[in-house]
Motif scaffolding. Structure first.
Motif, PDB file in Angstrom:
ATOM      1  N   THR A 128     -22.632  -8.617  18.573  1.00  0.00           N
ATOM      2  CA  THR A 128     -23.251  -7.629  17.395  1.00  0.00           C
ATOM      3  C   THR A 128     -22.212  -6.611  18.072  1.00  0.00           C
ATOM      4  O   THR A 128     -21.939  -5.839  16.278  1.00  0.00           O
ATOM      5  N   SER A 129     -22.290  -6.663  19.150  1.00  0.00           N
ATOM      6  CA  SER A 129     -21.002  -5.253  19.199  1.00  0.00           C
ATOM      7  C   SER A 129     -19.936  -5.495  18.582  1.00  0.00           C
ATOM      8  O   SER A 129     -18.731  -5.013  17.515  1.00  0.00           O
ATOM      9  N   ILE A 130     -18.943  -7.103  18.809  1.00  0.00           N
ATOM     10  CA  ILE A 130     -17.646  -7.329  17.808  1.00  0.00           C
ATOM     11  C   ILE A 130     -17.622  -7.087  16.305  1.00  0.00           C
ATOM     12  O   ILE A 130     -16.604  -6.133  15.344  1.00  0.00           O
ATOM     13  N   ILE A 131     -19.117  -6.995  15.902  1.00  0.00           N
ATOM     14  CA  ILE A 131     -19.013  -7.532  14.393  1.00  0.00           C
ATOM     15  C   ILE A 131     -19.168  -6.049  14.156  1.00  0.00           C
ATOM     16  O   ILE A 131     -18.596  -5.285  12.949  1.00  0.00           O
ATOM     17  N   ALA A 132     -20.091  -5.103  15.023  1.00  0.00           N
ATOM     18  CA  ALA A 132     -19.850  -3.814  14.664  1.00  0.00           C
ATOM     19  C   ALA A 132     -19.037  -3.293  14.542  1.00  0.00           C
ATOM     20  O   ALA A 132     -18.291  -2.463  13.965  1.00  0.00           O
ATOM     21  N   ALA A 133     -18.172  -3.131  15.829  1.00  0.00           N
ATOM     22  CA  ALA A 133     -17.190  -2.728  15.839  1.00  0.00           C
ATOM     23  C   ALA A 133     -15.720  -2.686  15.056  1.00  0.00           C
ATOM     24  O   ALA A 133     -14.485  -1.965  14.179  1.00  0.00           O
ATOM     25  N   GLY A 134     -15.594  -4.160  14.400  1.00  0.00           N
ATOM     26  CA  GLY A 134     -15.097  -4.757  12.235  1.00  0.00           C
ATOM     27  C   GLY A 134     -15.488  -3.691  12.525  1.00  0.00           C
ATOM     28  O   GLY A 134     -14.227  -2.914  11.164  1.00  0.00           O
ATOM     29  N   ILE A 135     -16.731  -4.149  11.641  1.00  0.00           N
ATOM     30  CA  ILE A 135     -17.118  -2.753  10.829  1.00  0.00           C
ATOM     31  C   ILE A 135     -16.151  -1.064  10.306  1.00  0.00           C
ATOM     32  O   ILE A 135     -16.209  -0.681   9.927  1.00  0.00           O
ATOM     33  N   ILE A 136     -16.675  -0.234  12.062  1.00  0.00           N
ATOM     34  CA  ILE A 136     -16.150   0.710  12.252  1.00  0.00           C
ATOM     35  C   ILE A 136     -14.638   0.526  11.739  1.00  0.00           C
ATOM     36  O   ILE A 136     -14.246   1.589  11.253  1.00  0.00           O
ATOM     37  N   ALA A 137     -13.875  -0.367  12.767  1.00  0.00           N
ATOM     38  CA  ALA A 137     -11.824   0.032  12.544  1.00  0.00           C
ATOM     39  C   ALA A 137     -12.456  -0.324  10.979  1.00  0.00           C
ATOM     40  O   ALA A 137     -10.823   0.219  10.170  1.00  0.00           O
ATOM     41  N   LEU A 138     -12.815  -1.189   9.767  1.00  0.00           N
ATOM     42  CA  LEU A 138     -12.830  -1.345   8.726  1.00  0.00           C
ATOM     43  C   LEU A 138     -13.073  -0.045   8.087  1.00  0.00           C
ATOM     44  O   LEU A 138     -11.893   0.603   7.331  1.00  0.00           O
ATOM     45  N   ALA A 139     -13.837   0.637   8.029  1.00  0.00           N
ATOM     46  CA  ALA A 139     -14.377   1.810   7.122  1.00  0.00           C
ATOM     47  C   ALA A 139     -14.386   2.555   7.179  1.00  0.00           C
ATOM     48  O   ALA A 139     -14.273   3.686   6.949  1.00  0.00           O
ATOM     49  N   THR A 140     -13.471   2.849   8.915  1.00  0.00           N
ATOM     50  CA  THR A 140     -13.257   5.099   9.207  1.00  0.00           C
ATOM     51  C   THR A 140     -11.972   4.735   7.998  1.00  0.00           C
ATOM     52  O   THR A 140     -12.532   5.984   7.894  1.00  0.00           O
ATOM     53  N   PRO A 141     -11.488   4.220   8.798  1.00  0.00           N
ATOM     54  CA  PRO A 141     -10.148   4.070   7.854  1.00  0.00           C
ATOM     55  C   PRO A 141     -10.024   4.613   5.906  1.00  0.00           C
ATOM     56  O   PRO A 141      -9.227   5.367   5.480  1.00  0.00           O
TER      57      PRO A 141
END
Lengths: 261, 124
Positions: free
Chosen positions: B76-89
């Motif tokens: 869950t942490s890696i998926i959430a981190a991936g979503i943040i890394a994609l969506a923020t920029p």
């Protein structure tokens, strides 16, 4: 005037405090009400006579104990969508140029939209086991079409075959099937002369009508909690189509005003 | 030994995330202009959101707990981190673009090549 502005809030606050204090709601050692205790005890307990065969008590109360009320809540949302239609459904073609957003946004939206859809389906299907349910799942789902409509202009949803008429049909179908699932016990009761109630789920002390709590599949046995999972799925469809429709019209209005870029 | 190293790496990442969040908050109120404020806000969401999640992954891998529980937390942490890394920029990009193109606020820069190109009509 100035004096009144100070006095009125103080009087209201004091009254509220006295009311809460006297009714015992401010006490630290407040215990659950008798009704709440009964619900928490009986609903997940399969051997109890008032069971709903669901581990998630909130969803069970919403769809089983007060299913009739929830049906009208869903209908209110349905009529709200109808009202939106009446105001904003003049779908004349938008004059002027509309462009989709940059490649960065389009790519990220394409990646994120399926994730959102999967999460929403999981929330809706697990509604009788974990916190969530049809409405919550539907409300999460709507973010995906909204993002896609903002990134690719509102024509995206129509070019994929989801016209507003189809969405409205699905919405109406969801609400109708919820009503039908609630009416089946009544019809059964009239045809067989056995006691059964509107929106009944599991057997009650004076009525032996019940929906199956488990679904046998070749692979495994699935807990469906009678009507609760079915109603969650139907509510999911009804809510997601209704909200998508509302956002579709809002996006079109936004594009008409020269947004879009 | 390796558990302890993983645990300390994770704690360090969570700590860095907290510091970044504080810096982002200060920057958000201290900066005067939209674009620099957006920069501070993005520090808050990448530094304060992504790094602690990666840190949680390391901490959980270093703990002595059930294997399945480890999988759930790291996944869950890696998926959430991936979503943040994609969506923020993407989010900050479209915010800056929208504000620039609508001429709500022009950036305080010495040379504005994008503005020159737009004036000449070379960019859409």
């Amino acid at each position: 005037m100035k004096k009144l502005e100070v006095v009125i809030p103080i009087v209201i606050g004091l009254g509220l405090f006295i009311l809460l204090y006297n009714s015992g709601l401010l006490s630290v050692e407040r215990s659950l009400t008798t009704l709440a205790e009964k619900y928490l005890e009986y609903i997940p307990d399969a051997s109890s006579i008032y069971t709903s065969m669901a581990f998630e008590v909130v969803t069970a109360v919403i769809w089983d104990q007060r299913g009739f009320d929830t049906y009208f809540e869903t209908s209110v949302l349905f009529f709200a969508i109808i009202a939106t239609l009446a105001i904003a459904s003049k779908l004349e073609d938008i004059i002027g140029e509309r462009r989709s957003l940059t490649i960065i946004v389009r790519l990220v939206t394409r990646i994120l939209a399926p994730i959102i859809v999967v999460v929403s389906i999981s929330i809706a299907l697990h509604g009788h086991i974990t916190p969530g349910g049809g409405f919550q799942g539907g409300a999460v789902f709507v973010i995906a079409p909204l993002l896609l409509m903002l990134a690719y202009t509102s024509d995206w949803i129509r070019s994929r075959g989801f016209t507003d008429r189809k969405l409205l049909l699905l919405r109406g179908l969801g609400v109708t099937l919820i009503a039908l699932a609630g009416l089946i016990p009544v019809v059964y009761s009239y045809t067989t002369n056995i006691n059964a109630y509107l929106f009944q789920n599991q057997a009650k002390p004076d009525s032996f009508f019940n929906y199956p709590a488990y679904l046998q599949t070749p692979i495994s046995t699935i807990l469906v909690s009678g009507t609760i999972m079915l109603l969650n799925i139907l509510e999911f469809i009804a809510v997601l189509t209704g909200f998508t429709l509302a956002f579709y019209y809002l996006t079109r209005e936004f594009e008409k005003r020269g947004g879009g870029e | 030994m390796i558990d302890l190293i993983l645990f300390y790496i994770g704690v360090a990442l969570v700590f860095i995330g907290g510091v970044m969040d504080i810096l982002a908050t200060i920057g958000f109120f201290k900066f005067k202009e939209f674009y620099t404020r957006l920069h501070a806000a993005t520090i808050g969401s990448i530094g304060g959101g992504l790094y602690p999640l990666i840190g949680v992954v390391f901490i959980v891998l270093g703990l002595d707990i059930d294997y399945n529980l480890k999988l759930v937390f790291t996944g869950t942490s890696i998926i959430a981190a991936g979503i943040i890394a994609l969506a923020t920029p993407a989010g900050s990009h479209i915010l800056a673009r929208g504000v620039y193109r609508s001429r709500e606020e022009s950036p305080s820069v010495i040379i504005d090549r994008l503005g020159e190109d737009l004036e000449r009509g070379e960019m859409e």
